[in-house]
Motif scaffolding. Sequence first.
Motif, PDB file in Angstrom:
ATOM      1  N   CYS A  78      -7.494  -7.710  -5.728  1.00 50.57           N
ATOM      2  CA  CYS A  78      -7.499  -6.404  -5.067  1.00 50.57           C
ATOM      3  C   CYS A  78      -8.380  -5.423  -5.838  1.00 50.57           C
ATOM      4  CB  CYS A  78      -6.066  -5.882  -4.995  1.00 50.57           C
ATOM      5  SG  CYS A  78      -5.962  -4.185  -4.402  1.00 50.57           S
ATOM      6  N   LEU A  79      -9.155  -4.630  -5.091  1.00 49.42           N
ATOM      7  CA  LEU A  79     -10.046  -3.645  -5.716  1.00 49.42           C
ATOM      8  C   LEU A  79      -9.310  -2.363  -6.102  1.00 49.42           C
ATOM      9  CD1 LEU A  79     -13.108  -3.949  -3.306  1.00 49.42           C
ATOM     10  CD2 LEU A  79     -12.809  -5.037  -5.542  1.00 49.42           C
ATOM     11  N   ALA A  80      -8.079  -2.217  -5.635  1.00 46.38           N
ATOM     12  CA  ALA A  80      -7.234  -1.053  -5.948  1.00 46.38           C
ATOM     13  C   ALA A  80      -8.018   0.255  -5.777  1.00 46.38           C
ATOM     14  CB  ALA A  80      -6.643  -1.197  -7.344  1.00 46.38           C
TER      15      ALA A  80
ATOM     16  N   PHE B 245      -9.564 -14.149  -4.949  1.00 42.89           N
ATOM     17  CA  PHE B 245      -9.341 -12.775  -4.487  1.00 42.89           C
ATOM     18  C   PHE B 245      -8.636 -11.917  -5.539  1.00 42.89           C
ATOM     19  CE2 PHE B 245      -6.445  -9.589  -2.778  1.00 42.89           C
ATOM     20  CZ  PHE B 245      -7.353  -8.760  -2.166  1.00 42.89           C
TER      21      PHE B 245
ATOM     22  N   CYS C 281     -11.415   0.363  -3.986  1.00 43.88           N
ATOM     23  CA  CYS C 281     -11.543  -0.167  -2.613  1.00 43.88           C
ATOM     24  C   CYS C 281     -12.248   0.859  -1.717  1.00 43.88           C
ATOM     25  CB  CYS C 281     -10.163  -0.474  -2.055  1.00 43.88           C
ATOM     26  SG  CYS C 281     -10.230  -1.117  -0.369  1.00 43.88           S
TER      27      CYS C 281
ATOM     28  N   PHE D 292      -0.348  -8.862   1.743  1.00 46.42           N
ATOM     29  CA  PHE D 292      -1.671  -8.487   2.244  1.00 46.42           C
ATOM     30  C   PHE D 292      -2.713  -8.586   1.129  1.00 46.42           C
ATOM     31  CE2 PHE D 292      -5.158  -5.721   3.329  1.00 46.42           C
ATOM     32  CZ  PHE D 292      -5.385  -6.061   4.642  1.00 46.42           C
ATOM     33  N   PRO D 293      -3.882  -9.171   1.384  1.00 51.02           N
ATOM     34  CA  PRO D 293      -4.402  -9.674   2.665  1.00 51.02           C
ATOM     35  C   PRO D 293      -4.246 -11.182   2.821  1.00 51.02           C
ATOM     36  CG  PRO D 293      -6.187  -9.540   1.107  1.00 51.02           C
ATOM     37  CD  PRO D 293      -4.930  -9.172   0.348  1.00 51.02           C
TER      38      PRO D 293
ATOM     39  N   SER E  87      -9.051   0.682   1.869  1.00 52.73           N
ATOM     40  CA  SER E  87      -7.662   0.718   1.405  1.00 52.73           C
ATOM     41  C   SER E  87      -6.722   0.351   2.538  1.00 52.73           C
ATOM     42  CB  SER E  87      -7.248   2.083   0.845  1.00 52.73           C
ATOM     43  OG  SER E  87      -5.862   2.031   0.539  1.00 52.73           O
ATOM     44  N   CYS E  88      -5.798  -0.516   2.197  1.00 52.65           N
ATOM     45  CA  CYS E  88      -4.733  -0.879   3.138  1.00 52.65           C
ATOM     46  C   CYS E  88      -3.590   0.122   3.046  1.00 52.65           C
ATOM     47  CB  CYS E  88      -4.243  -2.301   2.865  1.00 52.65           C
ATOM     48  SG  CYS E  88      -3.935  -2.651   1.133  1.00 52.65           S
TER      49      CYS E  88
ATOM     50  N   CYS F 251      -9.465  -6.693   4.944  1.00 56.03           N
ATOM     51  CA  CYS F 251      -9.539  -6.182   3.565  1.00 56.03           C
ATOM     52  C   CYS F 251     -10.996  -6.268   3.107  1.00 56.03           C
ATOM     53  CB  CYS F 251      -8.648  -7.036   2.666  1.00 56.03           C
ATOM     54  SG  CYS F 251      -9.075  -6.953   0.911  1.00 56.03           S
ATOM     55  N   PRO F 252     -11.586  -5.180   2.618  1.00 59.76           N
ATOM     56  CA  PRO F 252     -13.006  -5.218   2.248  1.00 59.76           C
ATOM     57  C   PRO F 252     -13.364  -6.297   1.221  1.00 59.76           C
ATOM     58  CG  PRO F 252     -12.229  -2.954   2.315  1.00 59.76           C
ATOM     59  CD  PRO F 252     -11.019  -3.823   2.478  1.00 59.76           C
TER      60      PRO F 252
HETATM   61  S1  SF4 Z   1      -7.723  -3.358   1.406  1.00 61.58           S
HETATM   62 FE1  SF4 Z   1      -7.815  -5.151  -0.004  1.00 61.58          FE
HETATM   63  S2  SF4 Z   1      -9.038  -4.484  -1.785  1.00 61.58           S
HETATM   64 FE2  SF4 Z   1      -8.437  -2.653  -0.621  1.00 61.58          FE
HETATM   65  S3  SF4 Z   1      -6.555  -1.898  -1.619  1.00 61.58           S
HETATM   66 FE3  SF4 Z   1      -5.903  -3.243   0.092  1.00 61.58          FE
HETATM   67  S4  SF4 Z   1      -5.710  -5.359  -0.766  1.00 61.58           S
HETATM   68 FE4  SF4 Z   1      -6.872  -4.087  -2.263  1.00 61.58          FE
END
Ligand code: SF4
Length: 333
Positions: free
Chosen positions: A14-16, A12, A19, A98-99, A22-23, A117-118
């Motif tokens: 994060c796509l930052a 994993f 994304c 997270f996640p 977004s979380c 989380c996508p």
């Molecule tokens: S939802 Fe997942 S991929 Fe998107 S910003 Fe949050 S941790 Fe990163």
Amino acid sequence: MEIRYPAYYDTFRCLAGACPDSCCKEWAVAIDPEAEAKYRALPGELGEALRAAMCEEDGDTILALTPNRRCPMWRQDGLCRIQGQLGEEWLCNTCRQFPRLRHDYGNFVELGLELSCPEAARLILSGARQDILTRQGVGGEAPEYAPEDMAILLATRQQALEILANPKYSLGEALAILLLLGYSAQSVLDGEDAEVFDPDQALATANKLAATGDAAALLALYSELEILTADWKAQLASPLGSSWLDAHRAMARYFVERYWLQAISDLDLVCRVKFILASCLVVKLLGGDILVSAQRYSKEIENDAANVDALLDAAYTHPAMADIRLLGLLLED
Ligand code: SF4
């Protein structure tokens, strides 16, 4: 202590800013006391911004969302001001973890990723790298449950995963069998003698029990729960429907891995199995892009403890979650 995790866990990233969801929006993040103390003592403009955003809600300190329902620390490039200026170690526990999921069962720990989380959803639903790896870790309190109860749950969860993976059964059939397996395991947890569980016999029984399913009633139940986003409300109101896909099977595996053992807390397995079935059915009924529907389902339901509790209660009380109705929906095609 053994730590178990799916092989995709370590892949994993994060796509930052890339994304698609977004979380850092729609959720008001609860800040742990250690992070709150650091934020309250932080000098400069960022400290002032943090203190201006912090407020109390239901006994927690949270960062209040902006009028466009974003985290006040969110930057236009999709990154976090706290992480960007101070580093990851300054994030509160919720944002740092997270996640990533951690279920500590005392003498072993299970790790996972949240479907909400996508990018985690993409890894989970792809069905790739689902094998369980182990490593050793420190810590762990002595378990507070009876080892024989955990042994029942571990053995029956393994049976459930094998049934789900068996191509001889459609996913609807496999999930119907899981309901019967849940009742069988529940009787052993309740003190009855264990009997050999025959999936084919269970499927025959499920077909006899099944009544006409009521998709509208199930979706109406979900419409009565807490709703976070307008997109979810609209999707519940206008479901597109779908057939069972390989991604649904991977999603079912995720739900079984995440919830089956949680019955150790109160020895109530049946309501969790029914929650798993209802979750799979609702994502199927919603249709559309399964990646979007499953991720949105998780964000709206799994990440809202009140919604999960309401569904665990509804498993025994709501007509849409009656065994015969769930079986009807699962076995109708
Ligand atoms: S939802 Fe997942 S991929 Fe998107 S910003 Fe949050 S941790 Fe990163």
